[in-house]
Motif scaffolding. Structure first.
Motif, PDB file in Angstrom:
ATOM      1  N   THR A   1      37.695  31.382  36.483  1.00 43.04           N
ATOM      2  CA  THR A   1      37.958  32.814  36.461  1.00 43.04           C
ATOM      3  C   THR A   1      39.016  33.051  35.385  1.00 43.04           C
ATOM      4  O   THR A   1      39.671  32.109  34.913  1.00 43.04           O
ATOM      5  CB  THR A   1      38.511  33.301  37.817  1.00 43.04           C
ATOM      6  OG1 THR A   1      39.764  32.655  38.046  1.00 43.04           O
ATOM      7  CG2 THR A   1      37.532  33.027  38.953  1.00 43.04           C
ATOM      8  N   PHE A   2      39.211  34.313  35.016  1.00 42.13           N
ATOM      9  CA  PHE A   2      40.287  34.625  34.075  1.00 42.13           C
ATOM     10  C   PHE A   2      41.630  34.193  34.657  1.00 42.13           C
ATOM     11  O   PHE A   2      42.477  33.653  33.959  1.00 42.13           O
ATOM     12  CB  PHE A   2      40.309  36.124  33.744  1.00 42.13           C
ATOM     13  CG  PHE A   2      39.154  36.569  32.887  1.00 42.13           C
ATOM     14  CD1 PHE A   2      39.066  36.188  31.561  1.00 42.13           C
ATOM     15  CD2 PHE A   2      38.161  37.383  33.408  1.00 42.13           C
ATOM     16  CE1 PHE A   2      38.009  36.598  30.754  1.00 42.13           C
ATOM     17  CE2 PHE A   2      37.099  37.806  32.620  1.00 42.13           C
ATOM     18  CZ  PHE A   2      37.017  37.407  31.289  1.00 42.13           C
ATOM     19  N   GLU A   3      41.794  34.412  35.954  1.00 43.99           N
ATOM     20  CA  GLU A   3      43.059  34.051  36.610  1.00 43.99           C
ATOM     21  C   GLU A   3      43.286  32.539  36.569  1.00 43.99           C
ATOM     22  O   GLU A   3      44.391  32.076  36.278  1.00 43.99           O
ATOM     23  CB  GLU A   3      43.065  34.562  38.052  1.00 43.99           C
ATOM     24  CG  GLU A   3      44.389  34.359  38.750  1.00 43.99           C
ATOM     25  CD  GLU A   3      44.476  35.098  40.078  1.00 43.99           C
ATOM     26  OE1 GLU A   3      45.586  35.126  40.624  1.00 43.99           O
ATOM     27  OE2 GLU A   3      43.466  35.644  40.559  1.00 43.99           O
ATOM     28  N   ALA A   4      42.243  31.754  36.852  1.00 46.02           N
ATOM     29  CA  ALA A   4      42.376  30.296  36.832  1.00 46.02           C
ATOM     30  C   ALA A   4      42.683  29.792  35.420  1.00 46.02           C
ATOM     31  O   ALA A   4      43.514  28.895  35.241  1.00 46.02           O
ATOM     32  CB  ALA A   4      41.105  29.641  37.373  1.00 46.02           C
TER      33      ALA A   4
ATOM     34  N   LYS B   1      47.374  36.729  33.809  1.00 50.72           N
ATOM     35  CA  LYS B   1      45.915  36.860  33.829  1.00 50.72           C
ATOM     36  C   LYS B   1      45.412  38.113  33.126  1.00 50.72           C
ATOM     37  O   LYS B   1      44.361  38.094  32.489  1.00 50.72           O
ATOM     38  CB  LYS B   1      45.391  36.806  35.260  1.00 50.72           C
ATOM     39  CG  LYS B   1      45.779  37.996  36.119  1.00 50.72           C
ATOM     40  CD  LYS B   1      45.309  37.849  37.559  1.00 50.72           C
ATOM     41  CE  LYS B   1      45.759  39.029  38.378  1.00 50.72           C
ATOM     42  NZ  LYS B   1      46.509  38.674  39.552  1.00 50.72           N
ATOM     43  N   VAL B   2      46.149  39.219  33.234  1.00 49.43           N
ATOM     44  CA  VAL B   2      45.711  40.460  32.588  1.00 49.43           C
ATOM     45  C   VAL B   2      45.826  40.322  31.078  1.00 49.43           C
ATOM     46  O   VAL B   2      44.916  40.694  30.328  1.00 49.43           O
ATOM     47  CB  VAL B   2      46.508  41.675  33.101  1.00 49.43           C
ATOM     48  CG1 VAL B   2      46.087  42.950  32.391  1.00 49.43           C
ATOM     49  CG2 VAL B   2      46.342  41.822  34.613  1.00 49.43           C
ATOM     50  N   TRP B   3      46.935  39.749  30.618  1.00 44.85           N
ATOM     51  CA  TRP B   3      47.122  39.537  29.182  1.00 44.85           C
ATOM     52  C   TRP B   3      46.042  38.623  28.629  1.00 44.85           C
ATOM     53  O   TRP B   3      45.436  38.903  27.592  1.00 44.85           O
ATOM     54  CB  TRP B   3      48.515  38.971  28.904  1.00 44.85           C
ATOM     55  CG  TRP B   3      48.716  38.708  27.448  1.00 44.85           C
ATOM     56  CD1 TRP B   3      49.118  39.604  26.500  1.00 44.85           C
ATOM     57  CD2 TRP B   3      48.488  37.475  26.763  1.00 44.85           C
ATOM     58  NE1 TRP B   3      49.153  39.005  25.268  1.00 44.85           N
ATOM     59  CE2 TRP B   3      48.765  37.692  25.402  1.00 44.85           C
ATOM     60  CE3 TRP B   3      48.069  36.211  27.164  1.00 44.85           C
ATOM     61  CZ2 TRP B   3      48.660  36.693  24.438  1.00 44.85           C
ATOM     62  CZ3 TRP B   3      47.953  35.218  26.208  1.00 44.85           C
ATOM     63  CH2 TRP B   3      48.249  35.466  24.860  1.00 44.85           C
ATOM     64  N   LEU B   4      45.766  37.513  29.319  1.00 44.80           N
ATOM     65  CA  LEU B   4      44.759  36.568  28.839  1.00 44.80           C
ATOM     66  C   LEU B   4      43.382  37.222  28.788  1.00 44.80           C
ATOM     67  O   LEU B   4      42.651  37.061  27.806  1.00 44.80           O
ATOM     68  CB  LEU B   4      44.702  35.323  29.726  1.00 44.80           C
ATOM     69  CG  LEU B   4      43.622  34.327  29.280  1.00 44.80           C
ATOM     70  CD1 LEU B   4      44.054  33.602  28.015  1.00 44.80           C
ATOM     71  CD2 LEU B   4      43.287  33.355  30.377  1.00 44.80           C
ATOM     72  N   THR B   5      43.029  37.967  29.816  1.00 41.43           N
ATOM     73  CA  THR B   5      41.729  38.639  29.831  1.00 41.43           C
ATOM     74  C   THR B   5      41.621  39.605  28.665  1.00 41.43           C
ATOM     75  O   THR B   5      40.599  39.649  27.966  1.00 41.43           O
ATOM     76  CB  THR B   5      41.519  39.370  31.171  1.00 41.43           C
ATOM     77  OG1 THR B   5      41.686  38.437  32.250  1.00 41.43           O
ATOM     78  CG2 THR B   5      40.137  39.996  31.245  1.00 41.43           C
ATOM     79  N   SER B   6      42.674  40.359  28.423  1.00 45.46           N
ATOM     80  CA  SER B   6      42.701  41.284  27.289  1.00 45.46           C
ATOM     81  C   SER B   6      42.540  40.522  25.975  1.00 45.46           C
ATOM     82  O   SER B   6      41.801  40.945  25.081  1.00 45.46           O
ATOM     83  CB  SER B   6      44.014  42.071  27.311  1.00 45.46           C
ATOM     84  OG  SER B   6      44.079  42.973  26.242  1.00 45.46           O
TER      85      SER B   6
END
Length: 160
Positions: free
Chosen positions: A34-37, A46-51
């Motif tokens: 997942t993005f969080e993992a 996680k929000v920064w990485l997903t962005s």
């Protein structure tokens, strides 16, 4: 020559490095992350990485390396994240976030001034998180913003 307006999908998919970003996301999914993992493996929010993986953030080289290692990709593919992106949006969720700021922004500003003086919230010294809270009446989206309170600059001649 007349130019046809872009659809929302075309606008969101016009990212300069769309092929590379698709390869990165494919590798993430193939690894079952997942993005969080993935964010936990890389050591970032996680929000920064997903962005970032959607082409909306500049990623320092040290994190590009960690992402490449976590996903088994080359730096040639992941290195595109180290370029400064053009940012934009027209997605319904993003539109609603703009709507929230348009509606509540003036009230938020007044409360910041009332409680913190005549300052502003930093978007540089800033943290953000997103969660979903289960609710029998309908799940709730919880967005937490955490920006440093900065005084207005008094540089230059006033009024400017």
């Amino acid at each position: 020559m007349s130019m046809m307006p872009m659809s929302n999908a075309d606008y969101l998919e016009r990212v300069q490095y769309a092929e590379e970003l698709a390869s990165i996301d494919k590798a993430r999914k193939e690894k079952g992350l997942t993005f969080e993992a993935l964010a936990e493996k890389v050591g970032v929010n996680k929000v920064w990485l997903t962005s970032a993986l959607k082409g909306q953030q500049w990623v320092p080289e040290e994190y590009c390396t960690k992402i490449a290692e976590a996903l088994g990709l080359t730096m040639e593919t992941v290195g595109v994240l180290n370029n400064h992106p053009y940012k934009g949006n027209t997605d319904p969720i993003l539109y609603r976030l703009h709507e929230v700021l348009d509606t509540y922004g003036p009230a938020i500003k007044e409360i910041i001034h009332e409680k913190g003086g005549n300052g502003i919230m930093s978007a540089i010294d800033f943290g953000i998180d997103v969660d979903i809270q289960k609710d029998p009446k309908g799940d709730r989206v919880i967005i937490t913003w955490n920006g440093k309170l900065l005084p207005y600059s008094k540089q230059g001649k006033y009024p400017w």
